[in-house]
Design an enzyme around this catalytic site. Structure first.
Site, mmCIF file in Angstrom:
data_model
loop_
_atom_site.group_PDB
_atom_site.id
_atom_site.type_symbol
_atom_site.label_atom_id
_atom_site.label_comp_id
_atom_site.label_asym_id
_atom_site.label_seq_id
_atom_site.Cartn_x
_atom_site.Cartn_y
_atom_site.Cartn_z
ATOM 1 N NE ARG A 134 73.306 -24.110 6.203
ATOM 2 C CZ ARG A 134 73.079 -23.726 7.379
ATOM 3 N NH1 ARG A 134 71.763 -23.282 7.733
ATOM 4 N NH2 ARG A 134 73.776 -24.018 8.448
ATOM 5 N N GLY A 179 70.966 -14.326 27.838
ATOM 6 C CA GLY A 179 72.205 -13.987 27.371
ATOM 7 C C GLY A 179 72.540 -12.932 26.719
ATOM 8 N N GLY A 180 73.574 -12.043 27.422
ATOM 9 C CA GLY A 180 73.916 -10.830 26.919
ATOM 10 C C GLY A 180 74.981 -10.685 26.112
ATOM 11 N N GLY A 181 75.552 -11.896 25.305
ATOM 12 C CA GLY A 181 76.397 -11.911 24.352
ATOM 13 C C GLY A 181 76.047 -10.880 23.083
ATOM 14 C CB SER A 208 78.753 -24.022 15.954
ATOM 15 O OG SER A 208 78.747 -22.605 15.477
ATOM 16 C CG LEU A 221 74.023 -7.790 23.851
ATOM 17 C CD1 LEU A 221 75.292 -7.029 24.238
ATOM 18 C CD2 LEU A 221 72.997 -6.980 24.604
ATOM 19 C CD GLU A 275 75.589 -12.357 30.450
ATOM 20 O OE1 GLU A 275 75.236 -12.710 29.467
ATOM 21 O OE2 GLU A 275 76.326 -13.144 31.301
ATOM 22 C CG HIS A 290 90.009 17.371 9.323
ATOM 23 N ND1 HIS A 290 89.403 17.108 10.543
ATOM 24 C CD2 HIS A 290 89.142 18.669 8.732
ATOM 25 C CE1 HIS A 290 88.612 18.155 10.780
ATOM 26 N NE2 HIS A 290 88.411 18.938 9.690
HETATM 27 C C1 LIG Z 1 72.882 -14.973 14.312
HETATM 28 C C2 LIG Z 1 74.225 -15.084 14.069
HETATM 29 C C3 LIG Z 1 75.158 -13.970 13.690
HETATM 30 C C4 LIG Z 1 76.571 -14.076 13.495
HETATM 31 N N1 LIG Z 1 77.204 -12.894 13.174
HETATM 32 C C5 LIG Z 1 78.465 -12.981 12.892
HETATM 33 C C6 LIG Z 1 79.266 -12.144 12.438
HETATM 34 O O1 LIG Z 1 78.361 -11.071 12.002
HETATM 35 N N2 LIG Z 1 80.463 -11.968 12.000
HETATM 36 C C7 LIG Z 1 81.039 -13.185 12.290
HETATM 37 O O2 LIG Z 1 82.424 -13.410 12.190
HETATM 38 N N3 LIG Z 1 80.503 -14.339 12.675
HETATM 39 C C8 LIG Z 1 79.102 -14.236 13.051
HETATM 40 N N4 LIG Z 1 78.600 -15.290 13.356
HETATM 41 C C9 LIG Z 1 79.174 -16.762 13.672
HETATM 42 C C10 LIG Z 1 79.463 -17.322 12.209
HETATM 43 O O3 LIG Z 1 78.169 -17.564 11.855
HETATM 44 C C11 LIG Z 1 80.250 -18.653 12.147
HETATM 45 O O4 LIG Z 1 81.316 -18.421 13.233
HETATM 46 C C12 LIG Z 1 80.617 -19.186 10.982
HETATM 47 O O5 LIG Z 1 79.372 -19.424 10.166
HETATM 48 C C13 LIG Z 1 81.540 -20.294 11.273
HETATM 49 O O6 LIG Z 1 81.737 -20.929 9.982
HETATM 50 P P1 LIG Z 1 81.996 -22.754 9.685
HETATM 51 O O7 LIG Z 1 82.458 -22.904 8.348
HETATM 52 O O8 LIG Z 1 82.978 -23.117 10.932
HETATM 53 O O9 LIG Z 1 80.586 -23.342 10.041
HETATM 54 P P2 LIG Z 1 79.047 -23.071 9.750
HETATM 55 O O10 LIG Z 1 78.772 -21.602 9.004
HETATM 56 O O11 LIG Z 1 78.402 -23.509 10.681
HETATM 57 O O12 LIG Z 1 79.055 -24.020 8.407
HETATM 58 C C14 LIG Z 1 78.881 -25.572 8.643
HETATM 59 C C15 LIG Z 1 78.135 -26.032 7.778
HETATM 60 O O13 LIG Z 1 78.351 -27.385 7.481
HETATM 61 C C16 LIG Z 1 77.239 -28.123 7.136
HETATM 62 N N5 LIG Z 1 77.419 -29.512 7.757
HETATM 63 C C17 LIG Z 1 77.404 -29.977 8.966
HETATM 64 N N6 LIG Z 1 77.507 -31.340 9.114
HETATM 65 C C18 LIG Z 1 77.539 -31.534 7.773
HETATM 66 C C19 LIG Z 1 77.665 -33.029 7.298
HETATM 67 N N7 LIG Z 1 77.856 -33.948 8.237
HETATM 68 N N8 LIG Z 1 77.574 -33.101 5.942
HETATM 69 C C20 LIG Z 1 77.387 -32.162 5.231
HETATM 70 N N9 LIG Z 1 77.296 -30.857 5.730
HETATM 71 C C21 LIG Z 1 77.337 -30.556 7.040
HETATM 72 C C22 LIG Z 1 76.124 -27.427 7.994
HETATM 73 O O14 LIG Z 1 74.951 -27.518 7.076
HETATM 74 C C23 LIG Z 1 76.711 -25.862 7.652
HETATM 75 O O15 LIG Z 1 76.282 -25.356 6.534
HETATM 76 C C24 LIG Z 1 77.267 -15.148 13.586
HETATM 77 C C25 LIG Z 1 76.512 -16.319 13.965
HETATM 78 C C26 LIG Z 1 75.096 -16.299 14.325
HETATM 79 C C27 LIG Z 1 74.233 -17.549 14.592
#
Ligand SMILES: Cc1cc2nc3c(=O)[nH]c(=O)nc-3n(C[C@H](O)[C@H](O)[C@H](O)COP(=O)(O)OP(=O)(O)OC[C@H]3O[C@@H](n4cnc5c(N)ncnc54)[C@H](O)[C@@H]3O)c2cc1C
Length: 510
Positions: free
Chosen positions: A76, A223-225, A188, A229, A246, A489
């Site tokens: 990224r 989507g109301g997830g 994801s 929201l 939803e 309290h």
């Molecule tokens: C809008 C939004 C709000 C969210 N809010 C929350 C929240 O408040 N609290 C919470 O717990 N979760 C939240 N989430 C979910 C959370 O962001 C994810 O669960 C979390 O980021 C997952 O972490 P991860 O390390 O599995 O993957 P990611 O954070 O997706 O990181 C994966 C990384 O791998 C890199 N990558 C992929 N393929 C390759 C490759 N072949 N080579 C090199 N790099 C690669 C990508 O560029 C990415 O940076 C939110 C998600 C979204 C979209």
């Protein structure tokens, strides 16, 4: 000096792993690799983590702390993954600041504060968000340096059980990383809606929703997830007319307790968000100035057309494995694209593990982090720990909703006999003082043993308060344990204690 000592210690512990996972030719190539000058020392890594999100960067830091020679590959251009760059952090920045704006406009008069000429400066709000993101992602780079993690900027492809090839983002020559272990943490991406092409302007995912340059007049959220929201709340507070469509008959997603979901819908509805639950989107047309959606009632098949300037597609997220090279090592995914693993995060290759959104379980940053630590510990020590029954969920709307453990519908479906205790914030002195009385705390406990099975909160600061519930579940507390624990309290957390009292006996203040 200290690092060298740690590395020597690590390599002696890792000797058995070496013979198990690496062939002699691997070491030969590794030595050649080090002569090319990319990797330090022997040229071979103990662990290469692919993906620098909360799962990957935490795994990399923990592995390095355990004395393993570690690299983290991220394509990224910034560390922190979805969470820090386009997810948790930017969305929470906008939620916080849009709440302040909304509160100043609609709420503070009753508190004896009068402010004239309140205006939105969206550019500045976005700049504040970008500043938090930059500070936090930069902070991880510093942590990598402090912990001795090699940060490799590029796209990682698994080319063999012990090799990751990296295509650098700056277009330089491909790099080959030889490694004993690989941790996949590639995260994801937003699930697309068939027939609606995302341009991140008119048809947007959450990535577009954190970066709009003006407030849309009308926004439809499919989507109301939780993500729908949260982002719907942001733009509704800033002035958009928001409608959430939803498919299910309740908002919040499958984990949310039905009572909390009902209350959330009522409160958000009062704030101006319109809901079309039990409706499915049949098709979309973004060819005109705005976007038209044809929707249909799940209950009576009645069709309707909705129009908006912007449509946010928030129907879920799917594992991301593009370009990862799973096919090169025969690693399989299930029907939802999740990489198949065992309970120690291992694929069919014992030295290739998978954590976070790209595999099973809740798509949450803290779940990915826990797995990152456990995966590193499994590699180094042979054991690790994640309690999947004690992973909290939080929806950062206002008020927040937060929960841990099982919902009432899940407990009911399990056939277990249970008791429920609730306490409304309306009866909590601090909530009343703060003029923030919407919501309640709900406990579900085993009828026979009183062990807490689930805790569900909707109300002010629910996201912070749930930490107490997580500890309770982690330690197997009974509702009486919590009810007999003193809570300061006047605090909102007294509602937590009173709900526990209501579960095993009776609350005092309700
Ligand atoms: C809008 C939004 C709000 C969210 N809010 C929350 C929240 O408040 N609290 C919470 O717990 N979760 C939240 N989430 C979910 C959370 O962001 C994810 O669960 C979390 O980021 C997952 O972490 P991860 O390390 O599995 O993957 P990611 O954070 O997706 O990181 C994966 C990384 O791998 C890199 N990558 C992929 N393929 C390759 C490759 N072949 N080579 C090199 N790099 C690669 C990508 O560029 C990415 O940076 C939110 C998600 C979204 C979209």
């Amino acid at each position: 000096m200290l690092k060298t000592v740690q590395r020597q210690a690590a390599s002696s512990v890792l000797r058995p792993l070496r013979s198990r996972f690496a062939s002699p030719s691997t070491f030969y190539i590794a030595d050649r690799q080090s002569r090319r000058g990319y990797s330090s020392e022997s040229g071979e890594h103990d662990v290469v983590v692919i993906g620098g999100g909360p799962g990957g960067y935490v795994a990399a830091i923990k592995a390095a702390q355990l004395g393993l020679k570690t690299a983290c590959v991220e394509k990224r251009g910034a560390l922190g993954g979805t969470c820090l760059n386009v997810g948790c952090i930017p969305s929470k920045s906008l939620l916080n600041n849009s709440h302040i704006y909304h509160q100043i406009k609609h709420d503070i008069k009753q508190r004896g504060i009068e402010v004239d000429n309140v205006r939105l400066n969206l550019d500045q709000m976005m700049a504040a968000k970008d500043k938090s993101v930059k500070g936090l992602t930069g902070g991880i780079e510093i942590l990598f340096k402090q912990n001795g993690v090699d940060y490799v900027k590029g796209t990682g492809t698994i080319t063999g059980e012990n090799e990751v090839k990296v295509k650098p983002i700056d277009g330089g020559e491909e790099i080959s990383l030889k490694t004993k272990n690989i941790i996949i943490a590639t995260g994801s991406e937003a699930t697309p809606f068939p027939g609606l092409e995302v341009d991140e302007k008119k048809v947007i995912t959450s990535t577009g929703a954190i970066a709009l340059t003006e407030v849309p007049k009308k926004m439809i959220v499919i989507g109301g997830g939780i993500i729908g929201l949260e982002m719907g709340s942001v733009w509704s507070r800033l002035g958009a007319e928001v409608t959430v469509v939803e498919f299910l008959d309740a908002i919040g997603g499958p984990g949310m307790d039905a009572d909390i979901a009902k209350m959330a819908q009522r409160i958000l509805g009062r704030q101006g968000i319109k809901f079309k639950t039990s409706h499915k989107v049949l098709s979309g047309d973004a060819s005109g100035e705005g976007v038209k959606l044809e929707i249909e009632s799940v209950k009576n098949q009645k069709k309707d057309t909705l129009e908006a300037d912007v449509v946010l597609v928030a129907i879920g997220r799917r594992p991301y494995t593009e370009g990862l090279g799973l096919e090169n090592v025969g690693i399989e995914t299930d029907e939802r694209g999740r990489i198949i693993i065992d309970q120690e995060y291992r694929t069919k290759h014992e030295n290739i593990r998978v954590i976070g959104d790209v595999t099973f379980g809740a798509m949450l940053a803290h779940k990915a982090e826990e797995e990152g630590i456990a995966a590193a510990e499994f590699i180094k020590k042979g054991y690790g720990h994640v309690n999947y029954g004690a992973i909290p969920s939080v929806m950062y709307t206002h008020p927040e909703a937060a929960w841990v453990g099982q919902s009432e519908q899940e407990v009911k479906a399990s056939g277990k006999e249970y008791v429920v205790g609730t306490f409304p914030f309306l009866a909590n002195s601090r909530a009343k003082t703060n003029l923030e009385t919407d919501g309640m705390v709900k406990f579900i406990a085993d009828k026979e043993t009183d062990r807490v099975l689930g805790i569900h909160i909707i109300g002010p600061n629910a996201g912070e308060m749930i930490a107490e519930g997580v500890l309770a579940i982690e330690y197997g507390a009974s509702s009486e344990d919590i009810a007999r624990t003193s809570h300061a309290h006047p605090t909102l957390s007294e509602a937590f204690k009173e709900a526990a009292m209501a579960t095993y006996d009776k609350a005092i203040h309700a």
